[in-house]
Scaffold this active site. Structure first.
Site, PDB file in Angstrom:
ATOM      1  N   TYR A   1      18.816  84.762  29.197  1.00 48.10           N
ATOM      2  CA  TYR A   1      18.270  83.738  30.072  1.00 48.10           C
ATOM      3  C   TYR A   1      18.785  82.350  29.655  1.00 48.10           C
ATOM      4  O   TYR A   1      18.301  81.751  28.693  1.00 48.10           O
ATOM      5  CB  TYR A   1      16.745  83.741  30.047  1.00 48.10           C
ATOM      6  CG  TYR A   1      16.114  85.068  30.403  1.00 48.10           C
ATOM      7  CD1 TYR A   1      16.777  86.007  31.198  1.00 48.10           C
ATOM      8  CD2 TYR A   1      14.842  85.400  29.946  1.00 48.10           C
ATOM      9  CE1 TYR A   1      16.195  87.215  31.523  1.00 48.10           C
ATOM     10  CE2 TYR A   1      14.243  86.605  30.278  1.00 48.10           C
ATOM     11  CZ  TYR A   1      14.932  87.511  31.059  1.00 48.10           C
ATOM     12  OH  TYR A   1      14.353  88.727  31.376  1.00 48.10           O
TER      13      TYR A   1
ATOM     14  N   HIS B   1      17.717  95.569  26.245  1.00 45.98           N
ATOM     15  CA  HIS B   1      17.845  94.947  27.558  1.00 45.98           C
ATOM     16  C   HIS B   1      18.908  95.639  28.411  1.00 45.98           C
ATOM     17  O   HIS B   1      20.096  95.647  28.067  1.00 45.98           O
ATOM     18  CB  HIS B   1      18.220  93.471  27.366  1.00 45.98           C
ATOM     19  CG  HIS B   1      17.906  92.598  28.537  1.00 45.98           C
ATOM     20  ND1 HIS B   1      18.223  91.262  28.588  1.00 45.98           N
ATOM     21  CD2 HIS B   1      17.289  92.866  29.717  1.00 45.98           C
ATOM     22  CE1 HIS B   1      17.812  90.746  29.727  1.00 45.98           C
ATOM     23  NE2 HIS B   1      17.250  91.717  30.433  1.00 45.98           N
TER      24      HIS B   1
END
Length: 337
Positions: free
Chosen positions: A64, A149
């Site tokens: 992010y 992830h």
């Protein structure tokens, strides 16, 4: 008239490591300038607004904003007692410095300088390096939950590298819990079967409009005592609206007419029973006993405050009953909390 069904705002157990938090969690992708850059006045208000709304679980990732979200989240959380909140971050995308040369990372949806590149690395060494970097960016001495992830095309590497490394770190007390975060449920179910992970985050697959996680992940997680975190519960936008209309987005693309009609029908039932479509969207995932929290984003203090309120007001039991009778929510046979 049937009584409202409350999903609760008190802390619940997350994983097997003694972690507890209320069921409304904040997903911090926006702190990494998702879609647009936030100025200092904007991003600095977000975490305090979430905290004021009762949020005590914050989820982030190196992905992010190329680490920006972790840095901003860490800075924001320094105002609060460390033993009163839970932080999860992710491994699998290792950040490697590079020359930005005036480029931004907007092709990956983040409006930040492209001064790092993401390298997929699900090896033991990659996991350890990623956690070390995340600790530095967050300014923390430990991370509560670490999630692998998006290992979609790297399942074997994750099983042979990342998961054993995280299991050792949990055994050593370096982290409290671990698991994976993905946009699919089938591989998460395999991870539940094949590892000793205790937390799984599923994005968009356990919502009012997509209940596919009920076919594999949820029953297995309930059986194995694995906590599920439901993310993307608004399916990228359509369920965040009180009255969905043409042009709404579903799973990051234009919603087709049948999806819009179904959403509108659910919204009408919600209104008839004194609730809103976003309230139902936020509370529905929590009706399954395996689901510990819903992870909702927000790019402003107003958005995160609104999201944190969505599970505070119980939905009437009659609303869920009517939705079931009309076939607008599934009859997967899952027990209601």
């Amino acid at each position: 008239m049937t009584a409202p069904v409350s999903v609760g705002t008190e802390p619940v157990a997350i994983g097997r490591g003694g972690l507890h938090a209320p069921p409304a969690a904040y997903g911090a992708a926006a702190l990494g300038n998702l879609y647009r850059a936030l100025d200092d006045d904007e991003w600095r208000e977000i975490v305090p607004a979430a905290w004021a709304g009762g949020v005590r679980y914050f989820d982030v990732a190196p992905h992010y904003g190329l680490g920006l979200a972790e840095r901003r989240l860490g800075e924001s959380l320094r105002a609060f007692p460390r033993d009163e909140y839970v932080v999860s971050t992710k491994v699998g995308r290792l950040l490697v410095p590079q020359e930005a040369a005036g480029r931004t990372d907007i092709e990956n949806l983040f409006d930040v300088p492209a001064d790092h590149r993401r390298v997929r690395d699900y090896s033991r060494d990659g996991v350890l390096r990623s956690i070390e970097q995340s600790l530095e960016r967050l300014g923390l001495d430990h991370i509560d939950i670490v999630l692998v992830h998006d290992p979609d095309e790297h399942e074997r590497e994750a099983l042979e590298g990342a998961f054993p490394a995280l299991s050792e770190l949990r055994d050593q007390g370096v982290i409290r819990s671990f698991g994976a975060g993905m946009n699919q449920s089938a591989m998460l179910a395999r991870f539940v079967r094949e590892t000793d992970a205790d937390v799984m985050m599923v994005a968009g697959r356990w919502t009012l409009l997509d209940r596919s996680a009920a076919d594999d992940l949820l029953p297995l997680a309930a059986q194995r005592g694995v906590s599920v975190l439901a993310a993307a519960v608004f399916n990228s936008g359509i369920l965040a609206m009180d009255d969905p209309a043409e042009g709404a987005t579903f799973d990051y693309g234009p919603a087709d007419h049948s999806v819009i009609e179904r959403s509108q029908a659910i919204a009408r039932v919600a209104r008839a029973h004194g609730s809103t479509l976003p309230e139902l969207a936020a509370q529905y995932p929590l009706r399954h006993p395996a689901v510990a929290a819903v992870v909702m984003g927000g790019a402003s203090a107003a958005q995160v405050a609104r999201n944190s309120r969505l599970i505070a007001r119980p939905v009437a039991a009659a609303a869920w009953e009517e939705l079931g009778e009309r076939g607008l929510i599934g009859t997967e046979g899952h027990p209601v909390r």
